[in-house]
Design an enzyme around this catalytic site. Structure first.
Site, PDB file in Angstrom:
ATOM      1  N   GLU A  98      50.336  15.801  12.770  1.00 39.79           N
ATOM      2  CA  GLU A  98      49.361  14.817  12.289  1.00 39.79           C
ATOM      3  C   GLU A  98      48.194  15.499  12.136  1.00 39.79           C
ATOM      4  O   GLU A  98      47.515  16.332  12.955  1.00 39.79           O
ATOM      5  CB  GLU A  98      49.207  13.765  13.476  1.00 39.79           C
ATOM      6  CG  GLU A  98      48.145  12.764  12.982  1.00 39.79           C
ATOM      7  CD  GLU A  98      47.902  11.825  14.416  1.00 39.79           C
ATOM      8  OE1 GLU A  98      47.533  10.729  14.282  1.00 39.79           O
ATOM      9  OE2 GLU A  98      48.181  12.313  15.501  1.00 39.79           O
TER      10      GLU A  98
ATOM     11  N   ASN B  21      48.565  13.257   6.964  1.00 43.73           N
ATOM     12  CA  ASN B  21      47.327  12.622   7.623  1.00 43.73           C
ATOM     13  C   ASN B  21      47.438  11.232   6.952  1.00 43.73           C
ATOM     14  O   ASN B  21      47.098  10.726   5.822  1.00 43.73           O
ATOM     15  CB  ASN B  21      46.143  13.352   6.725  1.00 43.73           C
ATOM     16  CG  ASN B  21      44.710  12.686   6.888  1.00 43.73           C
ATOM     17  OD1 ASN B  21      44.603  11.693   7.540  1.00 43.73           O
ATOM     18  ND2 ASN B  21      43.513  13.606   6.615  1.00 43.73           N
TER      19      ASN B  21
ATOM     20  N   ARG C 147      33.493   9.480  -0.617  1.00 44.68           N
ATOM     21  CA  ARG C 147      33.466   8.632   0.444  1.00 44.68           C
ATOM     22  C   ARG C 147      32.658   9.239   1.842  1.00 44.68           C
ATOM     23  O   ARG C 147      33.044  10.364   2.176  1.00 44.68           O
ATOM     24  CB  ARG C 147      34.850   8.400   0.903  1.00 44.68           C
ATOM     25  CG  ARG C 147      35.085   7.431   2.009  1.00 44.68           C
ATOM     26  CD  ARG C 147      36.623   7.346   2.441  1.00 44.68           C
ATOM     27  NE  ARG C 147      36.776   6.409   3.852  1.00 44.68           N
ATOM     28  CZ  ARG C 147      37.543   6.868   4.580  1.00 44.68           C
ATOM     29  NH1 ARG C 147      38.608   7.845   4.414  1.00 44.68           N
ATOM     30  NH2 ARG C 147      37.600   6.149   5.707  1.00 44.68           N
TER      31      ARG C 147
ATOM     32  N   PRO D 206      45.811   6.729   2.503  1.00 43.96           N
ATOM     33  CA  PRO D 206      44.640   6.043   1.779  1.00 43.96           C
ATOM     34  C   PRO D 206      43.225   6.561   2.023  1.00 43.96           C
ATOM     35  O   PRO D 206      42.733   6.812   2.850  1.00 43.96           O
ATOM     36  CB  PRO D 206      44.592   4.313   2.234  1.00 43.96           C
ATOM     37  CG  PRO D 206      45.219   4.602   3.593  1.00 43.96           C
ATOM     38  CD  PRO D 206      46.069   5.934   3.503  1.00 43.96           C
ATOM     39  N   ASN D 207      42.587   6.541   1.053  1.00 39.14           N
ATOM     40  CA  ASN D 207      41.172   6.892   0.476  1.00 39.14           C
ATOM     41  C   ASN D 207      40.790   8.492   0.608  1.00 39.14           C
ATOM     42  O   ASN D 207      39.912   8.698   0.181  1.00 39.14           O
ATOM     43  CB  ASN D 207      40.030   6.109   1.638  1.00 39.14           C
ATOM     44  CG  ASN D 207      40.245   4.622   1.319  1.00 39.14           C
ATOM     45  OD1 ASN D 207      40.224   4.296   0.237  1.00 39.14           O
ATOM     46  ND2 ASN D 207      40.318   3.695   2.338  1.00 39.14           N
TER      47      ASN D 207
ATOM     48  N   HIS E 286      43.954  14.950  10.894  1.00 33.46           N
ATOM     49  CA  HIS E 286      42.864  14.070  10.533  1.00 33.46           C
ATOM     50  C   HIS E 286      41.597  15.126  10.376  1.00 33.46           C
ATOM     51  O   HIS E 286      41.272  15.790  10.979  1.00 33.46           O
ATOM     52  CB  HIS E 286      42.388  13.297  11.713  1.00 33.46           C
ATOM     53  CG  HIS E 286      43.516  12.218  11.875  1.00 33.46           C
ATOM     54  ND1 HIS E 286      43.650  11.147  11.163  1.00 33.46           N
ATOM     55  CD2 HIS E 286      44.587  12.324  12.866  1.00 33.46           C
ATOM     56  CE1 HIS E 286      44.858  10.362  11.554  1.00 33.46           C
ATOM     57  NE2 HIS E 286      45.048  10.989  12.556  1.00 33.46           N
TER      58      HIS E 286
ATOM     59  N   ARG F 118      35.073   8.646  17.141  1.00 35.53           N
ATOM     60  CA  ARG F 118      34.741   7.423  16.215  1.00 35.53           C
ATOM     61  C   ARG F 118      34.898   6.030  16.964  1.00 35.53           C
ATOM     62  O   ARG F 118      35.176   6.049  17.899  1.00 35.53           O
ATOM     63  CB  ARG F 118      35.357   7.658  14.768  1.00 35.53           C
ATOM     64  CG  ARG F 118      34.803   9.157  14.321  1.00 35.53           C
ATOM     65  CD  ARG F 118      35.124   9.454  12.908  1.00 35.53           C
ATOM     66  NE  ARG F 118      34.834   8.054  12.039  1.00 35.53           N
ATOM     67  CZ  ARG F 118      35.374   8.002  10.874  1.00 35.53           C
ATOM     68  NH1 ARG F 118      36.548   8.654  10.388  1.00 35.53           N
ATOM     69  NH2 ARG F 118      34.942   7.013  10.062  1.00 35.53           N
TER      70      ARG F 118
ATOM     71  N   ALA G 214      43.810   5.708   7.622  1.00 41.16           N
ATOM     72  CA  ALA G 214      43.663   4.232   8.139  1.00 41.16           C
ATOM     73  C   ALA G 214      45.061   3.837   8.645  1.00 41.16           C
ATOM     74  O   ALA G 214      45.238   3.182   9.711  1.00 41.16           O
ATOM     75  CB  ALA G 214      42.952   3.417   7.151  1.00 41.16           C
TER      76      ALA G 214
ATOM     77  N   TYR H  30      33.002  13.099   6.119  1.00 44.91           N
ATOM     78  CA  TYR H  30      34.106  14.173   5.410  1.00 44.91           C
ATOM     79  C   TYR H  30      33.680  15.208   4.613  1.00 44.91           C
ATOM     80  O   TYR H  30      34.581  16.130   4.033  1.00 44.91           O
ATOM     81  CB  TYR H  30      34.960  13.069   4.569  1.00 44.91           C
ATOM     82  CG  TYR H  30      35.436  11.987   5.238  1.00 44.91           C
ATOM     83  CD1 TYR H  30      36.475  12.126   6.378  1.00 44.91           C
ATOM     84  CD2 TYR H  30      35.070  10.646   5.471  1.00 44.91           C
ATOM     85  CE1 TYR H  30      37.143  11.233   6.984  1.00 44.91           C
ATOM     86  CE2 TYR H  30      35.493   9.797   6.216  1.00 44.91           C
ATOM     87  CZ  TYR H  30      36.686   9.958   6.802  1.00 44.91           C
ATOM     88  OH  TYR H  30      37.181   9.079   7.542  1.00 44.91           O
TER      89      TYR H  30
END
Length: 151
Positions: free
Chosen positions: A100, A76, A20, A12-13, A102, A109, A79, A25
């Site tokens: 994985e 990825n 964003r 998502p996103n 990111h 974070r 969330a 990012y």
């Protein structure tokens, strides 16, 4: 066995890259990311499909459909990293080598971003390298011996 067919899944996103939180990012778009991955895979003679969804069930469906079609997954989960046992279960069900990725350094974070439900399943986690994290993941899978499950 050489890696010839790869599935890249973005959660998502990620479709909002460039808009964003550009301070986290960057300003490159999701289309830029897809082209970056496709260009690299073309150079390495890898067939790649890239999928993005804001819906957990769609991601689970795509993982399940990867069984017998792909040799590896780069994921990825965005969330869903921190909340989706369903994605973990789907990965375990298909049993494909998975990395994985990111874009940001999730370890630097918010506290809730420290949790990854899929990390224990994945062969490797690549965090905080931006677009280059996908390249590191592809290279890792290229060196991974799929038949013997070793690097």
């Amino acid at each position: 066995m050489d890696l010839k067919k790869l599935l890249v899944i973005n959660g998502p996103n990620l479709n909002m890259l460039g808009k964003r939180e550009p301070h986290i990012y960057g300003e490159r778009t999701y289309q830029d990311l897809c082209e970056f991955i496709e260009d690299y895979c073309r150079e390495k003679d890898i067939y790649v499909e890239i999928f993005q969804s804001n819906h957990e069930g769609d991601i689970v469906d795509v993982i399940q459909k990867a069984y017998g079609r792909f040799q590896g997954i780069i994921l990825n989960p965005a969330a869903y990293t921190h909340s989706s046992i369903a994605i973990l279960d789907a990965l375990q069900a298909v049993g494909l080598p998975t990395v994985e990725v990111h874009l940001s350094d999730i370890l630097q974070r918010e506290d809730f971003r420290q949790i990854s439900y899929i990390r224990d399943y994945c062969l490797k986690s690549v965090i905080g390298l931006g677009f280059d994290g996908y390249i590191e993941a592809i290279d890792f899978l290229l060196e991974y011996d799929i038949e013997n499950n070793s690097i």
